[in-house]
Motif scaffolding. Structure first.
Motif, mmCIF file in Angstrom:
data_model
loop_
_atom_site.group_PDB
_atom_site.id
_atom_site.type_symbol
_atom_site.label_atom_id
_atom_site.label_comp_id
_atom_site.label_asym_id
_atom_site.label_seq_id
_atom_site.Cartn_x
_atom_site.Cartn_y
_atom_site.Cartn_z
ATOM 1 N N ARG A 18 2.192 -4.634 -0.966
ATOM 2 C CA ARG A 18 3.448 -5.333 -0.832
ATOM 3 C C ARG A 18 3.276 -7.044 -0.910
ATOM 4 O O ARG A 18 2.322 -7.241 -0.808
ATOM 5 C CB ARG A 18 4.296 -5.064 0.463
ATOM 6 N N TYR A 48 -1.901 -9.013 -3.183
ATOM 7 C CA TYR A 48 -0.955 -8.843 -4.074
ATOM 8 C C TYR A 48 -0.582 -10.594 -4.320
ATOM 9 O O TYR A 48 -0.246 -10.962 -5.587
ATOM 10 C CB TYR A 48 0.328 -8.651 -3.203
ATOM 11 N N ASN A 89 6.015 -1.556 -7.491
ATOM 12 C CA ASN A 89 5.696 -0.472 -6.787
ATOM 13 C C ASN A 89 4.407 0.291 -6.924
ATOM 14 O O ASN A 89 4.074 0.967 -7.877
ATOM 15 C CB ASN A 89 6.956 0.723 -6.924
#
Length: 189
Positions: free
Chosen positions: A72, A78, A104
């Motif tokens: 996420r 990320y 995703n």
């Protein structure tokens, strides 16, 4: 070599984190000084959505470990990968690959086999076991770069369909170059 692959629910993973981290340190050749920080980090991972973990055992002997979770935007990993994509793929639109893959994905955070047990199919069994439980369209991981991809890790990842996202990528605070790889989850099934 006979061994079993076992799921590690969050409570068991957290309880056994010291032994799992010890295997990680030995497999990666890291300094023991990072043990306390790594144990804390690994224990925190159990709170992530989609957390999945497994280990390989021969009797009571720990031979390997793997875990991951749904990535996420709030994660440090990320943010690092997102910045790398913008740098290595300038001009790509957020709705195009590789930026699209970050929408995703399952982050395969760690997979390690004890050095004396490597080359016996344990890593492949752990990876397949973990990926059989993944329900996101993409799986992402990072692995240290090696010349001509001559490592068991690269061989394993390529053999199940992982492809390049970033190459020779440097994470903040780590002097080593990494490859960031991706596979669509249906390829690995």
């Amino acid at each position: 070599m006979s061994y079993s692959i076992l799921d590690l629910p969050p409570a068991a993973f957290s309880t056994h984190a010291p032994a799992l981290v010890d295997l990680y340190i030995e497999a990666m050749g890291y300094e023991a000084s990072l043990r306390t920080r790594a144990i804390h980090s690994w224990r925190s991972a159990v709170m992530e959505a989609g957390f999945v973990a497994a280990c390989a055992l021969r009797g009571e002997e720990l031979l390997g470990v793997t875990y991951g979770f749904i990535g996420r935007p709030e994660h440090w990993w990320y943010r690092q990968i997102s910045q790398g994509i913008r740098r290595q793929h300038p001009g790509s639109h957020p709705t195009e690959a590789p930026a699209l893959w970050l929408r995703n994905y399952f982050e395969l955070a760690e997979i390690h086999v004890h050095p004396r047990a490597q080359g016996k199919g344990i890593g492949r069994a752990l990876l397949q076991h973990l990926l059989n439980q993944v329900h996101t369209p993409n799986i992402l991981l990072s692995t240290p770069e090696v010349p001509q991809e001559r490592s068991a890790a690269f061989h394993l990842y390529r053999s199940v369909g992982f492809e390049d996202v970033l190459r020779n990528f440097y994470f903040l605070g780590d002097p080593r170059p990494f490859a960031v790889l991706r596979a669509p989850s249906q390829v690995t099934q």
